[in-house]
Each structure stands twice: as structure tokens, then as C-alpha cells.
Design an enzyme around this catalytic site. Structure first.
Site, short mmCIF file in Angstrom:
data_model
loop_
_atom_site.label_atom_id
_atom_site.label_comp_id
_atom_site.label_asym_id
_atom_site.label_seq_id
_atom_site.Cartn_x
_atom_site.Cartn_y
_atom_site.Cartn_z
CD GLU A 16 -3.07 -1.28 2.11
OE1 GLU A 16 -3.92 -0.23 2.24
OE2 GLU A 16 -2.75 -1.84 3.32
CB SER A 142 -5.73 -1.33 -0.03
OG SER A 142 -5.43 -0.12 0.49
CE1 TYR A 211 -7.08 4.09 -0.94
CE2 TYR A 211 -6.50 1.89 -1.58
CZ TYR A 211 -6.82 2.80 -0.65
OH TYR A 211 -6.94 2.28 0.54
NE ARG A 250 -13.70 2.58 5.94
CZ ARG A 250 -12.45 2.29 4.88
NH1 ARG A 250 -11.75 3.21 4.97
NH2 ARG A 250 -12.44 0.98 4.71
CG ASP A 252 -14.91 -1.07 5.43
OD1 ASP A 252 -15.25 0.08 5.89
OD2 ASP A 252 -13.82 -1.52 5.13
CD GLU A 269 -11.53 -5.37 5.96
OE1 GLU A 269 -11.18 -6.71 5.88
OE2 GLU A 269 -11.07 -4.61 5.39
CG ASN A 271 -8.73 0.93 7.46
OD1 ASN A 271 -7.53 1.18 8.14
ND2 ASN A 271 -8.87 1.19 6.08
N GLY A 275 -7.69 5.64 4.99
CA GLY A 275 -7.02 6.63 4.10
C GLY A 275 -7.47 7.96 4.17
#
Length: 308
Positions: A16, A142, A211, A250, A252, A269, A271, A275
Site C-alpha cells: 500500500e 486495501s 483509490y 472505520r 465496513d 472488518e 480499519n 485512507g
């Protein structure tokens, strides 16, 4: 003018790296605009030496992937006694291991999809679970290495056992949950809004959807019932607290609303290093909550500490 010295850690040597460079550049520019004295640090193996010479007031962690969000850089910063943003050693390591994070979440009453963890070389000619299912590296981010096995696929994905696979030998095989992609950020003890992610021209929310400009459409607030919206916020905060996160995280989710009643809501999951690129989700959530990018990052710097 603030004047505090912030080292923005970016780049690194995980898959990443490009994302981290983009996140780090955006954060460094915004923090300078807020009056901080910023040093951009492209993280290499000598990062401990570099930071011990720099002695910044705060390390802003804009790294992604292994080393940057798995507790490793956090341990180095603890050792150097440099306050840093985001989660600490334990929460970072736990969240990075999707299987262990899922165990903790499930024990806290958070709904998760059935899954099994196995060595990728153990993949035989037969499916390890009923199709459809998803194969994920246990410790990647990612969407690297994610493979969706469809209902009509006659055999497991061969890429998982091939020499091209570079995402580690431990994989998680998880029941595929159809439906909508929803995500929710947490900022300290404050829950942000819920966003629906609609990939544009992609089968799921993969690397390019995340991205590449135009790769996905972000709808905030997500157009779901008030009950589901609030439930997602409650579960995101519960996951943040159960795993021991600090700063920003964050979570999901998948929401299958094709069934009768409320539908099925599944936590996927968490994070711990969301990002911070121009197309990233959490800065948009902060903006929706009335916080400009610079103000949001300033909060993160002020929230930084050791022993997190």
C-alpha cells in the site's frame, strides 16, 4: 500559528506504499496550512534512527498495510516516546488480523459472517465451504488479494495456490454476503455518518474503486432506514471500543436488504488507519459532520499520545 513539529510518516514498504504516499502528502500539506511545522518522512528500515534524530512533538501515522498499521511502527514510537496518532500496539495488531478481530467482534455481539482460516496450500480441488464465498489474506488491506468465488464456480480459485500470490500463507475463507457496501467512521468517542459505497465499473470495492478517481460513488448519508443507519453507527462504535482503538477508525459492513424484514447486516472488518487521500471516506464523513480537512487533522494531532 501552531508551531508544533509534526512528522508525517508515509510511504513505507508494504503493498500500500502508493496509497500511503498520497495520504501522507495530503495530510502534510493540510497540517502546514494549519500552522504546524511538518517534516515528511518516507519510512524505511532506518525509521527509528531518523525519528530519534528528528524528535518531533507528534508522529502523524499516514502509513497503510503491514508495518504501518499492524502494531510494528506503533511499538517503535512507544519505545522512542513520541506521541502518535491512531490506535496503539495491541489494537493495531488485532485489527490487522482479520480473523482475530472477527473473534473479538463476535464476542461483543457484533454480527459477522461465518469464516474459516487456513493455509493457502491446503486449498484442494474441492471448495472449502459452500459457494459463494470470499477469500482474503488474513493480514492485508486495501482489498489486496481478495477473490470472490461465485456460486457457479466449479473449483477453488487457482491464484491462491499459485506462485504469483504474495499476500502471505494464512487466508480467511468467508461466506459471501450479498448486498450493499456501507461504512462508518469513529472519531474518539464520536460516531460519524454512514456512507454507502457504490463501485463504478467494478464487481466490488476493490483497490481501483478505492483509490482511482471515479472508481466509486460515495453516498453520505447512506439511503437506508433510520433504524439500520443507527444500528450501523452503534456497531461501529462497539467495534472501535471492543478492539481498543483510539483516534480514528472505520468499520465496513454489508447490508443485504433483499430479504424480508430488516434484512441482514454484517460487520466485515475495522480499519485503524483509514485512507486520507482526496477520494477517502473518513475525511468525507468528517466534512459531513462539519469538520474541514485541516480541522479534522488538527484534532488527530491533538489526540496523539503514547501508551494508547
Amino acid at each position: 500559528m501552531n508551531g508544533r513539529h509534526v512528522a508525517v510518516l508515509m510511504g513505507g514498504f508494504s503493498s500500500e506504499r502508493p496509497v500511503s504516499l498520497s495520504s501522507g502528502a495530503a495530510c502534510a500539506d493540510a497540517l502546514e496550512a494549519e500552522g504546524f511545522r511538518v517534516t515528511r518522512v518516507d519510512v524505511a528500515r532506518d525509521v527509528a534512527t531518523v525519528l530519534s534524530e528528528l524528535r518531533p512533538d507528534v508522529a502523524f501515522n499516514a502509513l497503510h498495510g503491514p508495518f504501518g498499521e499492524d502494531g510494528t511502527i506503533q511499538g517503535i514510537l512507544e519505545y522512542l516516546e513520541i506521541p502518535y496518532t491512531h490506535s496503539g500496539v495491541l489494537a493495531s495488531a488485532l485489527a490487522m488480523d482479520k480473523a482475530q478481530a472477527k473473534h473479538v467482534a463476535a464476542a461483543s455481539g457484533i454480527p459477522v459472517a461465518e469464516a474459516l482460516v487456513m493455509d493457502r496450500h491446503a486449498f484442494g480441488p474441492a471448495h472449502p465451504m459452500k459457494t459463494p464465498y470470499v477469500v482474503k489474506p488474513v493480514c492485508e488491506g486495501s482489498s489486496f488479494g481478495v477473490v470472490i468465488v461465485k456460486e457457479d464456480q466449479s473449483h477453488p480459485p487457482q491464484v491462491v495456490t499459485s506462485g504469483e500470490w504474495r499476500y502471505g500463507d494464512r487466508i480467511m475463507v468467508e461466506r459471501y454476503v450479498a448486498g450493499r457496501e456501507l461504512t462508518c467512521g469513529v472519531m474518539g468517542d464520536r460516531v460519524l455518518g454512514v456512507t454507502e459505497i457504490i463501485p463504478q465499473g467494478h464487481a466490488f470495492y476493490d483497490y481501483d474503486s478505492k483509490y482511482v478517481k471515479g472508481g466509486s460513488q460515495h453516498v453520505i448519508p447512506a439511503q437506508v432506514s433510520p433504524n439500520i443507519y443507527q444500528k450501523i453507527q452503534t456497531l461501529a462504535l462497539k467495534a472501535h471500543q471492543a478492539i481498543g482503538c483510539r483516534g480514528v477508525s472505520r468499520s465496513d459492513f454489508r447490508f443485504d436488504d433483499r430479504t424480508s424484514g430488516e434484512g441482514e447486516l454484517i460487520w466485515l472488518e475495522i480499519n485503524t488507519q483509514p485512507g486520507m487521500t482526496p477520494t477517502s471516506l473518513v475525511p468525507e464523513m468528517a466534512q459531513h459532520a462539519g469538520l474541514g480537512f485541516g480541522e479534522f487533522l488538527t484534532w488527530m494531532v491533538e489526540d496523539a499520545s503514547c501508551l494508547r
